[in-house]
Design an enzyme around this catalytic site. Structure first.
Site, PDB file in Angstrom:
ATOM      1  N   ASP A  37       0.194  -0.543  -5.046  1.00 10.45           N
ATOM      2  CA  ASP A  37       0.652  -1.195  -6.455  1.00 10.45           C
ATOM      3  C   ASP A  37       1.728  -1.943  -6.437  1.00 10.45           C
ATOM      4  O   ASP A  37       2.935  -1.471  -6.093  1.00 10.45           O
ATOM      5  CB  ASP A  37       0.781   0.022  -7.498  1.00 10.45           C
ATOM      6  CG  ASP A  37       1.096  -0.614  -8.937  1.00 10.45           C
ATOM      7  OD1 ASP A  37       1.069  -1.788  -9.016  1.00 10.45           O
ATOM      8  OD2 ASP A  37       1.620   0.030  -9.789  1.00 10.45           O
ATOM      9  N   HIS A  38       1.567  -3.262  -5.923  1.00  7.76           N
ATOM     10  CA  HIS A  38       2.407  -4.101  -5.699  1.00  7.76           C
ATOM     11  C   HIS A  38       2.668  -5.343  -6.641  1.00  7.76           C
ATOM     12  O   HIS A  38       1.473  -6.058  -6.909  1.00  7.76           O
ATOM     13  CB  HIS A  38       2.186  -4.926  -4.171  1.00  7.76           C
ATOM     14  CG  HIS A  38       2.547  -3.619  -3.116  1.00  7.76           C
ATOM     15  ND1 HIS A  38       2.628  -4.190  -1.914  1.00  7.76           N
ATOM     16  CD2 HIS A  38       3.100  -2.374  -3.246  1.00  7.76           C
ATOM     17  CE1 HIS A  38       3.231  -3.155  -1.143  1.00  7.76           C
ATOM     18  NE2 HIS A  38       3.564  -2.108  -1.957  1.00  7.76           N
ATOM     19  N   THR A 104       9.845   5.434  -4.581  1.00  7.02           N
ATOM     20  CA  THR A 104      10.970   4.667  -5.280  1.00  7.02           C
ATOM     21  C   THR A 104      10.896   3.127  -4.971  1.00  7.02           C
ATOM     22  O   THR A 104      11.757   2.490  -5.364  1.00  7.02           O
ATOM     23  CB  THR A 104      12.248   5.210  -4.606  1.00  7.02           C
ATOM     24  OG1 THR A 104      11.954   5.103  -3.055  1.00  7.02           O
ATOM     25  CG2 THR A 104      12.631   6.664  -4.675  1.00  7.02           C
ATOM     26  N   GLY A 105      10.054   2.702  -4.475  1.00  2.76           N
ATOM     27  CA  GLY A 105       9.630   1.307  -4.443  1.00  2.76           C
ATOM     28  C   GLY A 105      10.400   0.284  -3.724  1.00  2.76           C
ATOM     29  O   GLY A 105      11.061   1.023  -2.622  1.00  2.76           O
ATOM     30  N   GLU A 106       9.957  -0.917  -3.463  1.00  2.00           N
ATOM     31  CA  GLU A 106      10.517  -1.824  -2.510  1.00  2.00           C
ATOM     32  C   GLU A 106      11.038  -2.981  -3.582  1.00  2.00           C
ATOM     33  O   GLU A 106      10.566  -3.224  -4.645  1.00  2.00           O
ATOM     34  CB  GLU A 106       9.610  -2.531  -1.696  1.00  2.00           C
ATOM     35  CG  GLU A 106       8.793  -1.251  -0.610  1.00  2.00           C
ATOM     36  CD  GLU A 106       7.480  -0.877  -1.322  1.00  2.00           C
ATOM     37  OE1 GLU A 106       6.933  -1.652  -2.165  1.00  2.00           O
ATOM     38  OE2 GLU A 106       7.160   0.235  -1.029  1.00  2.00           O
ATOM     39  N   ASN A 109       8.826  -5.827  -5.091  1.00  3.47           N
ATOM     40  CA  ASN A 109       8.061  -5.804  -6.203  1.00  3.47           C
ATOM     41  C   ASN A 109       8.993  -5.458  -7.277  1.00  3.47           C
ATOM     42  O   ASN A 109       8.679  -5.897  -8.362  1.00  3.47           O
ATOM     43  CB  ASN A 109       7.295  -4.209  -6.006  1.00  3.47           C
ATOM     44  CG  ASN A 109       6.164  -4.378  -5.010  1.00  3.47           C
ATOM     45  OD1 ASN A 109       5.528  -5.250  -4.716  1.00  3.47           O
ATOM     46  ND2 ASN A 109       6.323  -3.382  -4.126  1.00  3.47           N
TER      47      ASN A 109
END
Length: 332
Positions: A37-38, A104-106, A109
């Protein structure tokens, strides 16, 4: 309990091709898929469709295969209530064939659309609060919520999930894996980045977290993505992987404020054939793929997601389904 899955890559393929891939995966014996999911891909050459729209389409076009994001970040660019609603809708469409992977994402994104990139510890705290909120909404009750990061008043989901959606928490290093055991229903990680003793340590931390939370570690899914390419053409496989995925092999991308595909490509320029061959099993020998997977099964992983950068994904899926999957399923 062993489950064999396939990674679907929206960073590389447009959504209609991805639909062909998930249909092929179901037909060829894969039991589950995970899909990134990006907002941005790793490379300017890539793609980046909206994963939740695609998951709805995949749910409508399949019958048995399990579906979920590997993984979504339920904070920053998303309000966790929207993720709760999205996952519930996919579950409803799929008749309960759904899990939710979170992380926790990047910055790639989150930062471009929020202009925010908190510290890792703060993002962890936000994710934990988001998980609490998501589970509350899945009860179908009206929720009043006053947290450190999120607030809700009389929020309610009117379309509920068809299953008790398990939440898998992402961890890339042993030090953060405790959270998956304590707050999650399972673990999701990536193979090839660590040595096997470190993966065993990671699972030990999940066990510790599960024990502290009063959960049965043995019943918890432990999922891992494994980079592979089922081909004898080494040069072509390396070229494809480097073109779309090189940035994903550099730990700095997950830690620093690298927020455009161009920055990701620049960061991934240090990735050469040697690094890719260390991280990706490239071979046309099914026995090598079986042995490669077996070491992770023996370590204690229960869900394996095979990820190939091959341009012809359907051919990869058919070949793996015919030559590799039957032997792995016997191990489960």
């Amino acid at each position: 309990m062993l489950k064999i899955g396939c990674k679907i890559g929206p960073e590389q393929f447009p959504p209609l091709e991805m639909l062909e891939q998930v249909i092929a995966a179901e037909k060829n014996g894969f039991e589950s898929i995970d899909v990134s999911d990006h907002f941005h891909p790793w490379s300017e050459e890539g793609q980046a469709c909206f994963t939740w729209s695609w998951l709805g389409a995949a749910a409508a076009r399949t019958e048995t295969i399990e579906l979920g994001p590997g993984v979504t970040c339920p904070i920053l660019r998303y309000n966790p209530a929207i993720i709760a609603q999205a996952a519930a809708t996919v579950s409803s469409l799929a008749g309960g064939r759904t899990y939710l992977g979170v992380g926790t994402g990047e910055a790639l994104n989150e930062y471009p659309v929020t202009y925010e990139w908190p510290t890792f510890r703060e993002r962890q705290a936000m994710m934990i609060e988001a998980i609490q909120l998501i589970r509350s909404l899945w009860t179908g009750e009206k929720i009043d919520f006053e947290g450190c990061y999120y607030r809700m008043k009389q929020a309610k989901l009117y379309t509920l999930p068809k299953n008790e959606i398990p939440i898998y928490i992402s961890s890339l290093v042993p030090e953060s894996a405790y959270l998956a055991g304590y707050y999650g229903d399972g673990l999701m990680t990536v193979g090839g980045a660590l040595e096997m003793p470190e993966y065993e340590q990671m699972l030990s931390e999940v066990r510790r977290g599960a024990t502290d939370a009063g959960k049965d570690f043995e019943k918890m899914p432990k999922a891992i993505e494994l980079f592979v390419d089922y081909t004898g053409d080494l040069e072509k496989a390396v070229e494809s992987f480097k073109k779309y995925w090189a940035g994903a092999l550099i730990p700095a991308l997950f830690l620093n404020k690298i927020y455009t595909p161009t920055m990701s490509v620049q960061n991934g320029k240090v990735v050469g054939k040697d690094i890719i061959q260390k991280s990706v099993l490239i071979s046309d020998d099914p026995e090598k793929h079986i042995e490669f997977a077996k070491q992770y099964i023996d370590a204690g992983f229960t869900h394996l997601y095979f990820h190939s950068a091959a341009q012809d994904q359907v051919a990869f899926i058919e070949g793996y389904g015919k030559d590799v999957l039957p032997a792995l399923k016997k191990m489960g």
